[in-house]
Write a protein that holds these residues in place. Structure first.
Motif, PDB file in Angstrom:
ATOM      1  N   PRO A  25       0.850  -1.095   0.085  1.00 38.07           N
ATOM      2  CA  PRO A  25      -0.015   0.139   0.014  1.00 38.07           C
ATOM      3  C   PRO A  25       0.844   1.118  -0.191  1.00 38.07           C
ATOM      4  O   PRO A  25       0.393   2.191  -0.571  1.00 38.07           O
ATOM      5  CB  PRO A  25      -0.766  -0.080   1.324  1.00 38.07           C
ATOM      6  N   ASN A  26       2.013   1.207   0.505  1.00 39.43           N
ATOM      7  CA  ASN A  26       2.831   2.398   0.648  1.00 39.43           C
ATOM      8  C   ASN A  26       4.016   2.292  -0.235  1.00 39.43           C
ATOM      9  O   ASN A  26       5.104   1.576   0.217  1.00 39.43           O
ATOM     10  CB  ASN A  26       3.416   2.647   1.848  1.00 39.43           C
ATOM     11  N   LYS A  27       4.235   2.523  -1.267  1.00 40.99           N
ATOM     12  CA  LYS A  27       5.411   2.211  -2.247  1.00 40.99           C
ATOM     13  C   LYS A  27       6.219   3.497  -2.151  1.00 40.99           C
ATOM     14  O   LYS A  27       7.303   3.270  -2.811  1.00 40.99           O
ATOM     15  CB  LYS A  27       4.682   2.100  -3.898  1.00 40.99           C
ATOM     16  N   PHE A  28       6.009   4.601  -1.709  1.00 46.04           N
ATOM     17  CA  PHE A  28       6.793   5.787  -1.872  1.00 46.04           C
ATOM     18  C   PHE A  28       7.815   5.484  -0.685  1.00 46.04           C
ATOM     19  O   PHE A  28       7.804   4.618   0.207  1.00 46.04           O
ATOM     20  CB  PHE A  28       6.059   7.008  -1.497  1.00 46.04           C
ATOM     21  N   MET A  29       9.197   6.169  -1.213  1.00 44.16           N
ATOM     22  CA  MET A  29      10.251   6.008  -0.213  1.00 44.16           C
ATOM     23  C   MET A  29      10.712   7.596   0.016  1.00 44.16           C
ATOM     24  O   MET A  29      10.696   8.504  -0.767  1.00 44.16           O
ATOM     25  CB  MET A  29      11.254   5.298  -0.763  1.00 44.16           C
ATOM     26  N   GLY A  30      11.513   7.785   1.109  1.00 44.87           N
ATOM     27  CA  GLY A  30      12.099   9.071   1.271  1.00 44.87           C
ATOM     28  C   GLY A  30      11.129   9.989   2.108  1.00 44.87           C
ATOM     29  O   GLY A  30      10.581   9.848   3.074  1.00 44.87           O
ATOM     30  N   SER A  31      11.218  11.037   1.217  1.00 47.80           N
ATOM     31  CA  SER A  31      10.235  12.257   1.706  1.00 47.80           C
ATOM     32  C   SER A  31       8.796  12.133   1.473  1.00 47.80           C
ATOM     33  O   SER A  31       7.972  13.272   1.846  1.00 47.80           O
ATOM     34  CB  SER A  31      10.939  13.756   1.308  1.00 47.80           C
ATOM     35  N   GLY A  32       8.290  11.290   1.126  1.00 47.73           N
ATOM     36  CA  GLY A  32       6.938  11.169   0.723  1.00 47.73           C
ATOM     37  C   GLY A  32       6.277  11.988  -0.320  1.00 47.73           C
ATOM     38  O   GLY A  32       6.826  11.802  -1.311  1.00 47.73           O
ATOM     39  N   MET A  33       5.548  12.880  -0.036  1.00 50.37           N
ATOM     40  CA  MET A  33       4.903  13.786  -1.018  1.00 50.37           C
ATOM     41  C   MET A  33       5.600  14.962  -1.227  1.00 50.37           C
ATOM     42  O   MET A  33       5.267  15.724  -1.932  1.00 50.37           O
ATOM     43  CB  MET A  33       3.419  14.362  -0.665  1.00 50.37           C
ATOM     44  N   LEU A  34       6.830  15.028  -0.494  1.00 50.60           N
ATOM     45  CA  LEU A  34       7.490  16.431  -0.579  1.00 50.60           C
ATOM     46  C   LEU A  34       8.757  16.326  -1.561  1.00 50.60           C
ATOM     47  O   LEU A  34       9.682  15.612  -1.330  1.00 50.60           O
ATOM     48  CB  LEU A  34       8.067  16.932   0.962  1.00 50.60           C
ATOM     49  N   PRO A  35       8.898  17.165  -2.638  1.00 49.78           N
ATOM     50  CA  PRO A  35      10.082  17.056  -3.411  1.00 49.78           C
ATOM     51  C   PRO A  35      11.170  17.605  -2.292  1.00 49.78           C
ATOM     52  O   PRO A  35      11.263  18.507  -1.588  1.00 49.78           O
ATOM     53  CB  PRO A  35       9.609  18.154  -4.404  1.00 49.78           C
ATOM     54  N   ALA A  36      12.576  17.556  -2.582  1.00 52.28           N
ATOM     55  CA  ALA A  36      12.998  16.642  -3.722  1.00 52.28           C
ATOM     56  C   ALA A  36      13.865  15.473  -3.143  1.00 52.28           C
ATOM     57  O   ALA A  36      14.809  14.894  -3.876  1.00 52.28           O
ATOM     58  CB  ALA A  36      14.159  17.336  -4.471  1.00 52.28           C
TER      59      ALA A  36
END
Length: 362
Positions: free
Chosen positions: A134-145
């Protein structure tokens, strides 16, 4: 009709028990450098690796792990026949060391190593491993960069030793035509992107609480794509035995090596169990082919050729001699497993029902 399957206990860095130029195909997936579950296994063979990780020297750890694998690829080169194929399933690694997150490109390091041996790189395959995370994002989530893409694929690197394999004798040429695959299978198997799930396999009795085995379908496809019936297939990192089982199902001989001897009991149970599950794979190939032919006819599309072995239509001249045999039994004889095969009437094959999880879908 029989095949032989041999287990060798030890490190794949030394394959002295295998003759030069005696292997037709290598299918394997090594321990992945810089994946934490493999750290201890690498360190057992090179104690300096622990120190590099403790001292936050990831580049040195990465290189020393790969130097161990380099010796395996060198041994593979030695035991492969001219024209033989080497298939390596490998994924890149991501890891945070000393608070720094980065990628460790295993596939490119292995590519460099194999090319330096003189192996020729053929078109590679990207294996897209489906994920339901369900959670494929890594690092800062929805925040660039500071966000990172998720690795959802691995590589199947494919190499050939010297030039094309030659089939000089009448027996070899006949065995090649009998080892053909169906036209519709070729259209799926020889795509450069494969899309099916990996497996997470828990087991007891071995030194690890889970394996990183590739799925049966991956080994089965590669064996049928790049070898002939009664060829010899090698897996220098055999683990739970997927490659050997796929070779047994495909009427190939095989050799498996693993440093963890405790896998042998698990492998024996899998090799000698009732052959129905492996035969289901073979039966499904035939049934799927006939379903495909029925669809062609329903659409009034041509089917011009005939396979006498089975007594059904095929798409090309190259499929006319295609043969598939079924495993009758596999027994242990001295230090090897022996697979024995039989020809089944088409009526018996069609009477079977598709109910096994090992089934290959077209």
């Amino acid at each position: 009709m029989r095949t032989e399957h041999r287990w060798i206990s030890g490190s794949a860095t030394d394959m002295s028990g295998i003759d030069d130029a005696s292997v037709d195909l290598v299918v394997t997936s090594p321990p992945y450098p810089m994946i934490e579950m493999w750290d201890a296994m690498f360190a057992e063979q090179d104690s300096s690796i622990d120190g590099t990780l403790i001292e936050n020297q990831p580049e040195q750890a990465f290189e020393r792990m790969h130097r161990l694998l380099d010796s395996v690829w060198q041994e593979c080169f030695r035991v492969m026949r001219p024209g033989g194929i080497l298939c390596i399933n490998i994924g890149d690694a991501t890891r945070t060391i000393a608070k720094e997150f980065r990628l460790y490109p295993n596939h490119s390091r292995i590519l460099q190593s194999c090319l330096s041996l003189g192996l020729r790189n053929l078109p590679n395959i990207i294996w897209r491993k489906q994920t339901n995370a369900p959670n494929k994002f890594m690092g800062s989530g929805m925040l660039p960069a500071g966000a990172y893409v998720t690795l959802e694929h691995e590589y199947i690197l494919i190499f050939r030793k010297e030039g094309k394999r030659l089939f000089n004798s009448a027996e070899e040429r006949l065995r090649r035509t009998q080892s053909a695959f169906f036209w519709e299978e070729r259209n799926i198997w020889f795509s450069d992107v494969w899309d099916f799930k990996g497996i997470r396999q828990a087991f007891s009795g071995a030194r690890r609480d889970r394996s990183a085995a590739f799925p049966f379908e991956l080994a089965y496809r590669l064996i049928n794509m790049y070898s002939l019936r009664h060829d010899t297939v090698l897996d220098p990192f055999l683990g739970t035995g997927t490659t050997m089982l796929a070779a047994l199902s495909s009427e190939r001989n095989s050799i498996g090596i693993d440093i963890d001897a405790s896998f042998q009991l698990l492998l024996h149970d899998q090799m000698t169990r009732n052959p129905d599950s492996l035969n289901q794979v073979t039966g499904n190939r035939i049934r799927n082919h006939l379903t495909f032919i029925e669809g062609r006819k329903a659409e009034d599309k041509p089917v011009r050729y005939w396979n006498d072995f089975f007594g059904f239509p095929v798409m090309t001249m190259q499929e006319r001699e295609l043969q598939l045999h079924f495993l009758r039994e596999c027994t242990k004889e001295c230090s090897r497993w022996i697979g024995k095969y039989e020809r089944l009437p088409l009526a018996d094959i069609l009477a079977e029902r598709d109910s096994n999880q090992l089934a290959l879908s077209l």
